[in-house]
Each structure stands twice: as C-alpha cells, then as structure tokens.
Design an enzyme around this catalytic site. Structure first.
Site, mmCIF file in Angstrom:
data_model
loop_
_atom_site.group_PDB
_atom_site.id
_atom_site.type_symbol
_atom_site.label_atom_id
_atom_site.label_comp_id
_atom_site.label_asym_id
_atom_site.label_seq_id
_atom_site.Cartn_x
_atom_site.Cartn_y
_atom_site.Cartn_z
ATOM 1 C CE LYS A 74 -4.245 -1.877 0.542
ATOM 2 N NZ LYS A 74 -4.031 -3.181 1.089
ATOM 3 C CD GLU A 96 -10.155 3.664 0.713
ATOM 4 O OE1 GLU A 96 -10.018 4.900 0.577
ATOM 5 O OE2 GLU A 96 -9.409 2.837 0.154
ATOM 6 C CB SER A 363 0.245 -8.376 -1.200
ATOM 7 O OG SER A 363 -0.603 -9.226 -0.444
HETATM 8 C C1 LIG Z 1 -5.006 -4.248 1.008
HETATM 9 C C2 LIG Z 1 -4.286 -5.517 0.829
HETATM 10 C C3 LIG Z 1 -4.621 -6.405 -0.214
HETATM 11 C C4 LIG Z 1 -5.803 -6.201 -1.122
HETATM 12 O O1 LIG Z 1 -5.774 -5.039 -1.881
HETATM 13 P P1 LIG Z 1 -5.396 -5.032 -3.421
HETATM 14 O O2 LIG Z 1 -5.681 -3.662 -3.842
HETATM 15 O O3 LIG Z 1 -6.233 -6.059 -4.100
HETATM 16 O O4 LIG Z 1 -3.955 -5.374 -3.507
HETATM 17 C C5 LIG Z 1 -3.844 -7.524 -0.400
HETATM 18 N N1 LIG Z 1 -2.798 -7.803 0.421
HETATM 19 C C6 LIG Z 1 -2.467 -6.979 1.446
HETATM 20 C C7 LIG Z 1 -1.322 -7.354 2.315
HETATM 21 C C8 LIG Z 1 -3.197 -5.827 1.680
HETATM 22 O O5 LIG Z 1 -2.859 -5.038 2.702
#
Ligand SMILES: *Cc1c(COP(=O)(O)O)cnc(C)c1O
Length: 379
Positions: A74, A96, A363
């Site tokens: 993010k 948000e 992620s």
């Molecule tokens: C917010 C988040 C997601 C989902 O959001 P995307 O916009 O689909 O990437 C996935 N993995 C993590 C670790 C997140 O914090």
C-alpha cells in the site's frame, strides 16, 4: 466516472495534475527517492526453497512486498498520491481502510509530510484490526468509526466520499486500491507497477528467463495489477488472480466477484459487482478484511473478459491453512490476504513440472492477523 457531479471538477483536476506529474522528472526523482529510502525498495525476489521442495513441482519465488515500511504494498501508492496532493496544494488527507493497511500507509505518509489526516474505517473492521487502529492513532491520524450497513470497507468508502464532496478544496482523497472513478484505477496501477517492473528485472537476473506463472490475491486489485501489468504483452506468462471464496460460493458468504458477480456500478466505477436479483449490493464475507468488498477494480474485469488473466478463489479455510504453511516452511508469516494467493500456489504448484517458475506476490506481512489466526487455531 460514475460519481456525483460535485466531484467531477476535483477528479478532472487530479487527472490533469497526474498527467503532468508522471512526465515530470522532478516528481519521478522525488518518488523514487522516497520509495528507496523511506519505503525500502527494491524489495527482494526470494526463492522459497522449502515450500518448493515440500510441494514437489514448480519453483516458487516470493516478491517480498511484506518487507516494505508499514508491511504491505500500500505504501507504494500512498507515497505517489501524497506527492500529488502537495503539488495540488492540498494539506488535508482522507482515506478509507479495510484491514487498516491502507490507513496505516496513508497516516504514515501524512505524518512524513506534516498533513492533517482522517481515516474512515468500518466499526467491524476496527475490531478485527485493532493493532492497525492503534498504529494510525500513534501516527497522528484521526480514525473515524463507520457504523452504517455492514460496517466494513464499502461503508468506509461512502463516508470518505461524503467528506471529499464537502471539503474538496482543501482535501485530497488517497484511495487505496485500483478502484473507484477514473483516474484512480489507472493512477494506483501505475504507482504499483514498480512491483512487476522489479520482478521482471530480478527474475531475468536469477533465472535468465521470464516466469511461467504469476499469482496474486485480488481485493480491489492493486497488488495484482501492479505485478501483472508489466507482463501483459508477454504471451507466455500466465497470470492468476485469487479472490476471497469466504465460506464457499453462496450468496453473502464470499467476496469473489467473478463467481456470480454481474456488471454494475459501485462507488465510482462500472465493473463486476456482487448484487442480488434486484441489483442491490450483496453482503460479502471473507476472513480477510482487505479482500472483503463487493466490487473489483475495473481493469481486472476488462482483463478477465479479454481472457488475458484467469481468476479463481481460495476459501477462508484454505487461506488459514496457507498462512500456517508459509510460516512453518519459510519463516514468513503472510497477511491473510496474501495467504489466499499462497493457497492457490499450494494447489497448483504440485501439478506443474519442476522446471517451471511461479512468482507469487507476497503483498503483506501477517502481524495484524496473528491474533485472529491464533483464535482460529486455538494457539
Ligand atoms: C489491502 C491488501 C490487499 C488487497 O488489496 P489489493 O488492492 O487487491 O492489492 C492484499 N494484500 C495486502 C497485504 C493488503 O494489505
């Protein structure tokens, strides 16, 4: 752009500023320096040796976005957008958040640049992600609990949009995924493309060829589109997005928009949405707050219809099992969102030949989910 008339001017201003910024070498240099020195880029591409051996099939690499400052991808987008806000002279930042990762990233960049910051968060999410609520408060943000409806991400976005309409002259809305009205899906994608651009360079260095398969979880779709986009023209690279299957594909029990969703409009964008027969937004469920949303980023809908990207889902149970498996085999505790992508790799890698390469987007890290998982497993 499916928004109230009152927001059109702000969105047009944002689009114009973004178009100017992205070709401005000063903007690029400032963002690159922040990504490197503040966020910790480039992130490693890590060969998951024990997971690969345990599954006995394709070689698995993890793109380590979990190692970034604040613990998820993010921050890539939050840094890009705060620089835009400054260029537009906007000192007040709103956002948000679902799982709280985007709220933390936004509160972090607001603190870094001395901006006022208000984060809207569903009351249910505040409870299941209490650690991130405390982090945002320490970073100086005001966290506003949203009690309407399901009290999760959708309602938080409604409140943020309401605030933006009211305070648009002083305020920039840092949207957290490749969602919402144009220019957000394009802009957020561009800020997340760094994931795929680095991955391409790193895999070519390590393996002297491109991967056979890319896998990422899909909430709004920003980490997935960031990894996938730089490979779209490489016809031999297969891509799979993994949505939240929740408790199984039954109405109200999941958040897999491509399993029964229909073309519709939600919160600024026209895309696949989970709706009932009357077109009303359906309840969603996922163990992972960051995937628990009724719409998917519009570019994913396009890429799914064009056949370029495949989409599947993993259930809560599969994600929890993958959360534990990655921790035990690799010493990496993933976010529950990420665990959905890992769960699909666990299903598919054993069926792939050993000379094939998978890159899965790690992620985010799982600290925020540890107490929830511990309760589930009785640890
Ligand atoms: C917010 C988040 C997601 C989902 O959001 P995307 O916009 O689909 O990437 C996935 N993995 C993590 C670790 C997140 O914090």
């Amino acid at each position: 752009m499916f928004v109230p008339e009152t927001l059109i001017a702000a969105l047009e201003e944002l689009t114009a500023e973004y178009e100017r910024a992205k070709v401005d070498p000063i903007f690029r240099a400032e963002l690159d320096a922040l990504l490197r020195d503040f966020a910790g880029r480039p992130t490693p591409l890590y060969f998951a040796n024990r997971l690969t051996n345990a599954l006995g099939g394709a070689r698995i690499y993890l793109k380590r976005e979990d190692l970034l400052h604040t613990g998820a991808h993010k921050i890539n987008n939050a840094l890009g957008q705060i620089l835009l806000a400054r260029r537009m002279g906007k000192q007040r930042i709103i956002a948000e958040t679902g799982a709280g990762q985007h709220g933390v990233a936004t509160a972090t960049v607001a603190a870094r640049f001395g901006c006022e910051c208000v984060i809207y968060m569903g009351a249910v999410d505040m409870e299941r992600q209490a650690l991130n609520v405390a982090r945002m408060r320490f970073l100086g943000a005001e966290v506003v609990a949203v009690n309407a409806g399901q009290a999760t991400l959708k309602e938080a976005i409604n409140e943020a949009m309401r605030d933006w309409v009211t305070n648009v002259r002083t305020t920039h809305y840092i949207l957290g995924s490749a969602l919402g009205s144009h220019p957000y899906p394009m802009m957020v994608r561009d800020f997340q493309r760094v994931i795929g651009v680095e991955t391409r360079r790193q895999i070519l260095e390590r393996e002297e060829r491109l991967p056979d398969l890319l896998v990422a979880c899909v909430g709004g779709g920003s980490n997935a589109i960031g990894l996938f986009h730089p490979f779209l023209n490489d016809a031999d690279v297969r891509m799979i997005g993994v949505e939240a299957g929740g408790e199984g594909i039954r109405a109200g029990k999941h958040a897999a928009r491509f399993q029964g969703g229909k073309l519709g409009v939600l919160q600024g964008t026209r895309t696949f949405v989970l709706t009932d027969d009357d077109g009303q937004i359906q309840l969603t469920h996922s163990v992972s707050a960051g995937l628990d949303y009724a719409a998917i980023g519009p570019e994913h809908s396009y890429l799914r219809d064009s056949g370029r990207i495949e989409y599947t889902f993993a259930t809560d149970g599969e994600a929890l099992a993958a959360f534990r498996r990655l921790a035990e085999t690799e010493g990496i505790i993933p976010a529950l969102e990420t665990a959905h992508a890992i769960a699909h790799v666990i299903k598919i890698a054993p069926e792939m030949p050993q000379d094939q390469l998978i890159v899965v987007n790690c992620s985010g890290r799982g600290d925020k989910d540890v107490s929830q998982a511990a309760a589930h497993f009785g640890l």
